[in-house]
Write an enzyme that holds these catalytic residues in place. Structure first.
Site, PDB file in Angstrom:
ATOM      1  N   LYS A  65      43.132  50.370  38.725  1.00  0.00           N
ATOM      2  CA  LYS A  65      43.596  49.832  37.157  1.00  0.00           C
ATOM      3  C   LYS A  65      44.333  49.949  36.370  1.00  0.00           C
ATOM      4  CE  LYS A  65      44.614  45.654  39.382  1.00  0.00           C
ATOM      5  NZ  LYS A  65      46.150  44.999  40.691  1.00  0.00           N
TER       6      LYS A  65
ATOM      7  N   GLU B  81      47.369  34.069  40.088  1.00  0.00           N
ATOM      8  CA  GLU B  81      48.827  34.411  40.541  1.00  0.00           C
ATOM      9  C   GLU B  81      49.909  33.230  40.907  1.00  0.00           C
ATOM     10  OE1 GLU B  81      47.132  37.599  43.970  1.00  0.00           O
ATOM     11  OE2 GLU B  81      45.739  36.527  44.010  1.00  0.00           O
TER      12      GLU B  81
ATOM     13  N   HIS C 228      36.592  41.206  42.651  1.00  0.00           N
ATOM     14  CA  HIS C 228      37.777  41.616  41.511  1.00  0.00           C
ATOM     15  C   HIS C 228      37.357  41.097  39.867  1.00  0.00           C
ATOM     16  CE1 HIS C 228      39.879  43.428  44.522  1.00  0.00           C
ATOM     17  NE2 HIS C 228      40.362  42.239  44.940  1.00  0.00           N
TER      18      HIS C 228
ATOM     19  N   LYS D 276      45.270  30.598  42.844  1.00  0.00           N
ATOM     20  CA  LYS D 276      46.760  31.267  43.663  1.00  0.00           C
ATOM     21  C   LYS D 276      47.869  30.037  42.947  1.00  0.00           C
ATOM     22  CE  LYS D 276      45.587  33.884  47.430  1.00  0.00           C
ATOM     23  NZ  LYS D 276      45.280  35.315  46.133  1.00  0.00           N
TER      24      LYS D 276
ATOM     25  N   LYS E 226      37.588  45.893  50.515  1.00  0.00           N
ATOM     26  CA  LYS E 226      36.732  44.477  50.779  1.00  0.00           C
ATOM     27  C   LYS E 226      37.988  43.833  52.239  1.00  0.00           C
ATOM     28  CE  LYS E 226      38.984  41.065  48.451  1.00  0.00           C
ATOM     29  NZ  LYS E 226      40.055  40.802  49.020  1.00  0.00           N
TER      30      LYS E 226
ATOM     31  N   ARG F  17      45.749  51.867  67.392  1.00  0.00           N
ATOM     32  CA  ARG F  17      45.652  51.142  69.613  1.00  0.00           C
ATOM     33  C   ARG F  17      46.338  51.854  69.587  1.00  0.00           C
ATOM     34  NH1 ARG F  17      43.431  45.821  69.849  1.00  0.00           N
ATOM     35  NH2 ARG F  17      45.219  45.242  67.485  1.00  0.00           N
TER      36      ARG F  17
ATOM     37  N   HIS G  81      39.849  47.861  44.399  1.00  0.00           N
ATOM     38  CA  HIS G  81      41.223  48.450  43.607  1.00  0.00           C
ATOM     39  C   HIS G  81      41.641  47.467  42.318  1.00  0.00           C
ATOM     40  CE1 HIS G  81      43.200  43.981  45.133  1.00  0.00           C
ATOM     41  NE2 HIS G  81      44.477  44.650  44.648  1.00  0.00           N
TER      42      HIS G  81
ATOM     43  N   ASP H  16      37.505  36.220  47.929  1.00  0.00           N
ATOM     44  CA  ASP H  16      38.468  37.045  47.673  1.00  0.00           C
ATOM     45  C   ASP H  16      38.215  37.508  46.443  1.00  0.00           C
ATOM     46  OD1 ASP H  16      40.751  37.515  49.368  1.00  0.00           O
ATOM     47  OD2 ASP H  16      42.261  35.904  47.635  1.00  0.00           O
TER      48      ASP H  16
HETATM   49  C1  BG6 Z   1      43.165  41.156  46.843  1.00  0.00           C
HETATM   50  C2  BG6 Z   1      42.935  39.263  47.511  1.00  0.00           C
HETATM   51  O1  BG6 Z   1      42.330  41.950  46.738  1.00  0.00           O
HETATM   52  O2  BG6 Z   1      43.445  40.592  45.513  1.00  0.00           O
HETATM   53  C3  BG6 Z   1      44.587  38.686  47.452  1.00  0.00           C
HETATM   54  O3  BG6 Z   1      42.691  39.320  48.464  1.00  0.00           O
HETATM   55  C4  BG6 Z   1      45.354  39.108  45.750  1.00  0.00           C
HETATM   56  O4  BG6 Z   1      44.438  36.998  47.682  1.00  0.00           O
HETATM   57  C5  BG6 Z   1      44.779  40.156  45.192  1.00  0.00           C
HETATM   58  O5  BG6 Z   1      46.582  38.069  45.873  1.00  0.00           O
HETATM   59  C6  BG6 Z   1      45.607  40.389  43.900  1.00  0.00           C
HETATM   60  O6  BG6 Z   1      45.476  41.502  43.709  1.00  0.00           O
HETATM   61  P1  BG6 Z   1      46.953  41.974  42.267  1.00  0.00           P
HETATM   62  O7  BG6 Z   1      47.065  43.655  42.459  1.00  0.00           O
HETATM   63  O8  BG6 Z   1      48.332  41.670  43.050  1.00  0.00           O
HETATM   64  O9  BG6 Z   1      46.448  41.362  41.153  1.00  0.00           O
END
Ligand code: BG6
Length: 486
Positions: free
Chosen positions: A183, A217, A241, A332, A149, A51, A179, A236
């Protein structure tokens, strides 16, 4: 060992949300690294679309800054950045209106090359973009679209999104990014399982006691509180994942390594997942840590019941896995950033040593996804020296950085690989619509159950391994979580 870089054909990539966080942190720096590696051809084009009112020069400056901040340590020859930036342009586009779309079309090379459109925006805009790409004549049978996502927040919304995209694009044109599938070690799961004769005969409930999948994390919700509080760890991380990891570890060997053969097998795993029993899951919320606020303060809702941690005992109800639980855990603000899949084998049927079979350590195949990508296998050997047959448990360590040299320790970022796969037209590492729907069909009842019961997550200390109830989940089964460590 030097990795082989196979250049792709010249392409045009339009990034909707080109000034957003994902573009800045991942997509643009990732493209630059592929450019440096010689994979992205020099006459390819990147068009930022958003935008904000800016010209190509201002956007190039924005991209340059993103690369210096998030580009990583990989070195490029002098002048490469300028060459890369010269391939970048920008169009101001009103995604919900009709302004800017004609200009965007005019900016495309239009010479028959691959044209990919990255929807790096919230899912509420997917339909608007798809419809306008169509209406403004940019959607051809060769067009590819990339979506991020969260793909829906439950089964109904995911179905609606799939239906919207299907109005304008074929499934073979839609690249849904998870993603984690990009990896390096995640793909190695398939290489290890299906490229070695060693593992597959043992890969079943006869030999495997249980599997643990941990994605831990150290970060809290940070500035993403508003989004995160509506999602929680289940939406999430688990629905996408962790379930993808579960699929790759549990699926049957596909007949071929091609997109639909692999995705058909993954889908069968998701569909074979049993509903999770109430006492087989634990939710947690982190507490305060010194100056760091607790979860509820971080998301600005003192009554929030959203989980920042979840542990689940899952069962894949099929011939291969009946009786072998798969434990999932993610959270987290935990003790370390570490993602690992551990395949814990059963004890020996009979021990010839004075140590009873139950006391001999089990073999464990641990696949470390991040950091320090690698695989270790714990085996029992004799402790060196005289003094009888004393047995010890030692790891056979294959850290990729050591085994593969420089490239093994610095694999391409997930986004780099996945974007190049889009250009190459390879959907193997992308989620198919039916997979996403099946994953929601499994997670929806779990989340609905929590809501119906007004379930309150258990508090846990930041820097810990989650709530103590999560340990109990294992202890009740006479098992133990592996330590979360780097
Ligand atoms: C994302 C989540 O898809 O993946 C995040 O929304 C998370 O909350 C992240 O922190 C973790 O990805 P990675 O590659 O750092 O393990």
């Amino acid at each position: 060992m030097v990795s082989r870089v196979i250049p792709v054909e010249p392409f045009d990539l339009v990034i909707f949300g080109g000034t957003g966080d994902l573009a800045r942190r991942k997509i643009l720096p990732g493209l630059f690294r592929r450019f440096c590696a010689g994979q992205m051809p020099k006459n390819s084009r990147i068009i930022g679309a958003a935008r904000a009112d800016m010209d190509a020069a201002a956007y190039q400056a924005f991209v340059g800054e993103a690369i210096s901040e998030f580009g990583g340590a990989r070195t490029c020859e002098d002048g490469t950045l300028q060459e890369f930036l010269a391939q970048i342009s920008y169009q101001t586009v009103d995604i919900r209106g009709d302004n800017g779309w004609d200009m965007l079309k005019a900016d495309l090379s239009g010479d028959g090359r691959v044209e990919a459109f990255y929807f790096s925006v919230g899912p509420s805009l997917f339909g608007d973009i798809a419809e306008r790409l169509h209406r403004f004549g940019m959607a051809t049978p060769d067009t590819r679209i990339v979506v991020e996502k969260p793909f829906g927040r439950d089964l109904d919304t995911a179905k609606a999104l799939n239906a919207t995209l299907a109005t304008h694009f074929e499934e073979g044109q839609i690249y849904r990014i998870d993603h984690y599938l990009g990896k390096e070690t995640v793909q190695n799961l398939m290489a290890v399982r299906f490229g070695n004769v060693l593992f597959e005969p043992l890969w079943n409930s006869q030999y495997i006691d249980h599997i643990q999948i941990t994605v831990a994390e150290t970060v809290g919700v940070g500035g993403r509180g508003e989004y995160y509080d509506k999602s929680g760890a289940m939406r999430d991380m688990v629905q996408n994942h962790l379930m993808q990891l579960l699929c790759l570890i549990a699926m049957e060997p596909p007949a071929k390594f091609d997109p639909d053969s692999v995705r058909d097998e993954k889908l069968k795993v998701i569909r074979a997942l049993e509903p999770v029993e109430l006492h087989h899951m634990v939710r947690g919320q982190y507490e305060a840590d010194g100056d760091e606020p607790d979860y509820r303060t971080a998301v600005n809702d003192p009554r929030s019941r959203t989980e920042s941690f979840v542990a689940i005992k899952a069962h894949v109800s099929n011939w291969r896995w009946a009786g072998t639980p798969i434990y999932l855990r993610t959270g987290k603000n935990l003790v370390a950033r570490s993602s690992e899949i551990a395949v814990v084998f059963k004890p020996l049927a009979h021990s010839i040593f004075s140590t009873g079979e139950a006391d001999l350590p089990s073999n464990v195949l641990a696949i470390q996804l991040q950091p320090n990508e690698g695989i270790t296998m714990n085996v029992t050997i004799k402790e060196p020296g005289p003094g009888g047959m004393r047995l010890v448990d030692v790891p056979l360590d294959m850290t990729f950085a050591e085994a593969l040299g420089e490239e093994g320790g610095d694999p391409p970022d997930a986004y780099e690989r996945l974007i190049m796969d889009v250009i190459r037209g390879n959907q193997t590492l992308f989620m198919r619509g039916d997979e996403v729907e099946a994953a929601w069909a499994w997670t929806d009842p779990i989340i609905e159950g929590w809501q119906a019961r007004h379930d309150v997550p258990k508090p846990y200390e930041p820097g810990s391994s989650g709530p103590t109830d999560s340990d109990q989940l294992m202890i009740r089964d006479n098992r133990k979580w592996r330590e979360i460590k780097v």
